[in-house]
Motif scaffolding. Sequence first.
Motif, PDB file in Angstrom:
ATOM      1  N   UNK A   1       0.819  -1.209   0.000  1.00 51.62           N
ATOM      2  CA  UNK A   1       0.000   0.000   0.000  1.00 51.62           C
ATOM      3  C   UNK A   1       0.854   1.261   0.000  1.00 51.62           C
ATOM      4  N   UNK A   2       0.257   2.331  -0.508  1.00 54.18           N
ATOM      5  CA  UNK A   2       0.835   3.663  -0.440  1.00 54.18           C
ATOM      6  C   UNK A   2      -0.297   4.656  -0.223  1.00 54.18           C
ATOM      7  N   UNK A   3      -0.324   5.288   0.958  1.00 55.92           N
ATOM      8  CA  UNK A   3      -1.243   6.402   1.185  1.00 55.92           C
ATOM      9  C   UNK A   3      -0.744   7.552   0.315  1.00 55.92           C
ATOM     10  N   UNK A   4      -1.554   7.968  -0.653  1.00 58.43           N
ATOM     11  CA  UNK A   4      -1.107   8.957  -1.632  1.00 58.43           C
ATOM     12  C   UNK A   4      -1.956  10.219  -1.502  1.00 58.43           C
ATOM     13  N   UNK A   5      -1.428  11.155  -0.705  1.00 59.07           N
ATOM     14  CA  UNK A   5      -2.214  12.340  -0.364  1.00 59.07           C
ATOM     15  C   UNK A   5      -2.439  13.307  -1.494  1.00 59.07           C
ATOM     16  N   UNK A   6      -1.533  13.366  -2.459  1.00 55.70           N
ATOM     17  CA  UNK A   6      -1.658  14.365  -3.520  1.00 55.70           C
ATOM     18  C   UNK A   6      -2.398  13.827  -4.735  1.00 55.70           C
ATOM     19  N   UNK A   7      -2.846  12.572  -4.684  1.00 52.39           N
ATOM     20  CA  UNK A   7      -3.553  11.995  -5.819  1.00 52.39           C
ATOM     21  C   UNK A   7      -4.969  12.522  -5.957  1.00 52.39           C
ATOM     22  N   UNK A   8      -5.474  12.503  -7.188  1.00 53.51           N
ATOM     23  CA  UNK A   8      -6.833  12.948  -7.452  1.00 53.51           C
ATOM     24  C   UNK A   8      -7.542  11.928  -8.346  1.00 53.51           C
ATOM     25  N   UNK A   9      -8.796  11.613  -8.046  1.00 51.49           N
ATOM     26  CA  UNK A   9      -9.577  10.715  -8.891  1.00 51.49           C
ATOM     27  C   UNK A   9     -10.329  11.504  -9.955  1.00 51.49           C
ATOM     28  N   UNK A  10     -11.024  10.793 -10.828  1.00 47.05           N
ATOM     29  CA  UNK A  10     -11.858  11.473 -11.822  1.00 47.05           C
ATOM     30  C   UNK A  10     -13.016  12.188 -11.154  1.00 47.05           C
ATOM     31  N   UNK A  11     -13.600  11.537 -10.154  1.00 43.99           N
ATOM     32  CA  UNK A  11     -14.760  12.100  -9.480  1.00 43.99           C
ATOM     33  C   UNK A  11     -14.360  12.598  -8.104  1.00 43.99           C
ATOM     34  N   UNK A  12     -14.446  13.895  -7.883  1.00 51.09           N
ATOM     35  CA  UNK A  12     -14.109  14.466  -6.590  1.00 51.09           C
ATOM     36  C   UNK A  12     -15.281  14.414  -5.609  1.00 51.09           C
TER      37      UNK A  12
END
Length: 250
Positions: free
Chosen positions: A98-109
């Motif tokens: 696992x990697x907690x990825x704080x700066x990632x963004x999905x398609x649907x906010x």
Amino acid sequence: MDCYKQIFKRKSFHLFRDTGVITDQDIQKLQEFIESINPLYADIKTEIRVVPENETTCKRGGQFCLLFYSERKEGYLQNIGYLGEQIDLYLASKNIGTLWFGIGRPKDMQVNGMDFVIMISIAKMSEENFRKDVFKAKRKPLHEIWRGSTLGVAEIARFAPSACNTQPWMVENIGKDLMVYRFKQPGKRGIMPVDKVLYYNKIDIGIFLFILECCLKHEGYAYRRILFADTADDSVLQTLIAKYTYALRC
């Protein structure tokens, strides 16, 4: 699953290499596990979605990402950390990194009236890639995070993961109470932007509370938990988050 055992095994994979395949059966079992986990705040509506990593801005070599959504209520960030760490430890037990990825963004906010909070990227890894000796992990010395008797708990609870390894917690053992604070060490925020420190530290506190509870149970303590609203801004040195009144089980 023995969540305590997985504390010693889990690690953050900042980049996935030589990965295996997470199967449809793995995903089905993961979703079943997600349905079984306990929230920190039962009255906060949440949703956790599993999507291919390439449908997000995360590009760390993972196969999937877990997307955490929540309604915005007092304690929602701590709640997500508490939920996410249960999943984090479960995945370690299945050799899924696992990697907690704080700066990632999905398609649907937003989904179903809830806001995106954070994501965890995941990939199948071999057993040998997981942590072999948790005591080699870089963590603050005990005196910086714990005051009073450690109960045999602090020594392991200190290995809870946190954003940029900031470890924003302090515990005071007073009588039969553990007082847990969100603690801001001046000048210690890693590479986080100043305006994001409070956001991620609140998630971190939820992670720490779950790890702390795992350790208490392992050491044979029963406890009663009281949660406090975290309304202080980032200028406050320490803010009371929870009180655990504990006793050894008979």
